[in-house]
Design an enzyme around this catalytic site. Structure first.
Site, PDB file in Angstrom:
ATOM      1  N   ASP A 179      45.045  26.123  36.506  1.00  0.00           N
ATOM      2  CA  ASP A 179      45.141  27.544  36.173  1.00  0.00           C
ATOM      3  C   ASP A 179      43.996  28.338  36.812  1.00  0.00           C
ATOM      4  OD1 ASP A 179      46.295  29.732  34.904  1.00  0.00           O
ATOM      5  OD2 ASP A 179      46.411  28.752  32.952  1.00  0.00           O
ATOM      6  N   GLU A 212      48.087  30.428  39.903  1.00  0.00           N
ATOM      7  CA  GLU A 212      47.159  31.515  40.228  1.00  0.00           C
ATOM      8  C   GLU A 212      47.862  32.860  40.105  1.00  0.00           C
ATOM      9  OE1 GLU A 212      45.543  34.146  43.435  1.00  0.00           O
ATOM     10  OE2 GLU A 212      47.532  33.265  43.159  1.00  0.00           O
ATOM     11  N   TRP A 213      49.103  32.832  39.626  1.00  0.00           N
ATOM     12  CA  TRP A 213      49.900  34.012  39.262  1.00  0.00           C
ATOM     13  C   TRP A 213      50.210  34.921  40.447  1.00  0.00           C
ATOM     14  CZ3 TRP A 213      44.890  34.823  36.353  1.00  0.00           C
ATOM     15  CH2 TRP A 213      44.697  33.816  35.417  1.00  0.00           C
ATOM     16  N   GLY A 214      50.074  34.417  41.663  1.00  0.00           N
ATOM     17  CA  GLY A 214      50.446  35.217  42.832  1.00  0.00           C
ATOM     18  C   GLY A 214      49.397  36.222  43.275  1.00  0.00           C
ATOM     19  N   ASP A 235      52.830  35.473  33.685  1.00  0.00           N
ATOM     20  CA  ASP A 235      53.640  34.574  32.845  1.00  0.00           C
ATOM     21  C   ASP A 235      55.018  35.154  32.522  1.00  0.00           C
ATOM     22  OD1 ASP A 235      51.372  33.114  32.875  1.00  0.00           O
ATOM     23  OD2 ASP A 235      51.104  33.032  30.708  1.00  0.00           O
TER      24      ASP A 235
HETATM   25  C1  GLA Z   1      48.087  30.967  31.727  1.00  0.00           C
HETATM   26  C2  GLA Z   1      49.240  30.310  32.454  1.00  0.00           C
HETATM   27  C3  GLA Z   1      50.260  29.830  31.441  1.00  0.00           C
HETATM   28  C4  GLA Z   1      49.609  28.844  30.474  1.00  0.00           C
HETATM   29  C5  GLA Z   1      48.406  29.490  29.812  1.00  0.00           C
HETATM   30  C6  GLA Z   1      47.584  28.493  29.016  1.00  0.00           C
HETATM   31  O1  GLA Z   1      48.501  32.141  31.095  1.00  0.00           O
HETATM   32  O2  GLA Z   1      49.821  31.188  33.372  1.00  0.00           O
HETATM   33  O3  GLA Z   1      51.363  29.229  32.073  1.00  0.00           O
HETATM   34  O4  GLA Z   1      49.227  27.694  31.175  1.00  0.00           O
HETATM   35  O5  GLA Z   1      47.525  30.083  30.763  1.00  0.00           O
HETATM   36  O6  GLA Z   1      46.462  29.061  28.392  1.00  0.00           O
END
Ligand code: GLA
Length: 425
Positions: A179, A212-214, A235
């Site tokens: 993450d 890394e969410w892009g 997410d």
């Molecule tokens: C981030 C990630 C999620 C999950 C949470 C856990 O938000 O994007 O998929 O793993 O952390 O805390």
């Protein structure tokens, strides 16, 4: 190519680099130069060889992850039960493999810096859990973070990458989700390259899931640093549409259609061993209708997305199990050509998505994002087939041949629903 083969080619390349005067000289001079350059050869072979990571996840990974349903409420009992349920429900037979504990399994580091699992929730230890999962012929995944702390505030991996990788390998970890919380000024590409190098050095093949969410466009570098999948967005949330800020100014979690919009232009970056990850499945978590869950699953399948279920597998309704285990839809996702599907037409709320398959067939989704049912049509030319072609159409949710169609195929699609078919020339 084998490493030895690689090295032989690199030796030839190095010989070509040696200046002519030297190469015309004695063999012993050549040998000295080769010895001097040997470390370079070795380093180059580490970087340029067909790495272990490139041979993992040749089709999108399939499995289950604890986060979407359980968040921090994880324990060894629950994870074991989920692995059992994966077998009993038929999900393992359908292709699901990885059982992944997300955040909150870890509580601290010991005096030597080793990561410590929560002793109350995981009293038998992580190795015993991994062994159990392996005894079911499943694979085991775990979660950490490139920063100092995970998103839930548990110890992160920063500064402990090689130590943690050795620990994961010793436990029998097969998959690591890494993450991006609490990374302050870290460079994303360098951070993920570092954990991949650490995993490779630990000597066990471990799928690397970049989370890394892009933000730093990981589709541009994820493959090069040995990532096998990378998140493209924030997410997912268990709803059909709409972005929601985490807190004011901190964007966002996403509904299903917001995520597909973010993925639509990224198709060229996906392929065997390296996938765009639109986040884990919400199928069965209660926030959408079964029609919407069927669409969610179909769209993830056509996007060649990792299929990581996120619901409680121990007590699924049959309708939910039937969605998650639809082998015809899964086969589209797992097609060995590994092409990500594309949106080829959009007219208001009506969309057509297509994925080319290895054997020349096309998988097609007719999607209706609107509030009431409507007819959606795919023209053969949009999906790379000539107009005059008479092609067989098979419905992958009804499991039924629909007949032969020339030039186009259309169907009535319910609100928020899909019709998913294959088109066979
Ligand atoms: C981030 C990630 C999620 C999950 C949470 C856990 O938000 O994007 O998929 O793993 O952390 O805390």
């Amino acid at each position: 190519m084998t490493i030895l083969g690689d090295l032989a080619i690199q030796r030839q390349a190095l010989l070509r680099l040696i200046p002519r005067e030297l190469s015309e000289n004695t063999m012993s001079t050549k040998r000295v130069v080769l010895v001097m350059l040997a470390p370079l050869v070795f380093t180059a072979s580490l970087v340029a060889q067909d790495t272990v990571s490139a041979k993992l996840a040749l089709t999108p990974p399939m499995g289950w992850n604890s986060w979407n349903k359980f968040a921090c409420n994880v324990s060894e009992d629950m994870i074991r039960e989920m692995a059992d349920a994966m077998v009993k429900s038929g999900m393992k037979d359908a292709g699901y493999q990885y059982v992944v504990i997300d955040d909150c399994w870890q509580v601290s580091r010991d005096e030597n810096g080793n990561i410590v699992a929560d002793p109350q929730r995981f009293p038998s230890g992580i190795k015993a859990l991994a062994d159990y999962i392996h005894s079911l012929d499943l694979k085991f995944g775990i979660y950490s973070d490139a920063g100092s702390k995970t998103c839930a505030g548990r110890p992160g991996g920063l500064g402990h990458e090689y130590q943690d990788a050795l620990q994961y390998a010793a436990w029998g970890v097969d998959y690591l989700k890494y993450d991006w919380c609490n990374t302050t000024t870290q460079h994303a590409e360098a951070s993920y390259a570092n954990i991949r190098a650490a995993l490779d050095a630990a000597g066990r093949p471990i799928v690397l899931s970049i989370c890394e969410w892009g933000k730093a466009q990981p589709w541009l570098w994820g493959k090069e640093v040995g990532g096998n999948l990378w998140r493209t967005t924030g997410d997912i949330q268990d709803r059909w549409s709409g972005k929601k800020e985490w807190k004011p100014g901190d964007c966002c979690s996403y509904g299903v259609v917001d995520i597909i919009d973010a993925e639509a232009e990224l198709y060229s970056y996906a392929g065997p061993g390296h996938w765009n990850d639109p986040d884990m499945l919400e199928v069965g978590n209660g926030g959408m209708t079964d029609v919407e869950y069927r669409s969610h699953f179909s769209l993830w399948a056509i996007l060649a997305a990792p299929l990581i279920a996120g619901n409680d597998l121990r007590n699924m309704r049959p309708e939910i199990r039937d969605i998650l285990t639809n082998k015809e839809v899964i086969a589209i996702n797992q097609d060995p050509l590994g092409m990500q599907g594309r949106r080829v037409s959009k007219s208001g709320d009506r969309e057509v998505w297509v994925k080319q398959l290895k054997d020349g067939r096309r998988a097609v989704i007719l999607l209706n994002r609107g509030p009431s049912e409507q007819n959606v049509v795919v023209n053969w030319e949009e999906i790379g087939n000539p107009d005059h072609l008479s092609a067989a159409v098979r419905d992958l949710w009804q499991h039924k041949e629909l007949g032969k169609f020339t030039a186009k195929f259309g169907a009535t699609v319910p609100s928020h629903g899909v019709v998913m078919v294959t088109v066979t020339p």
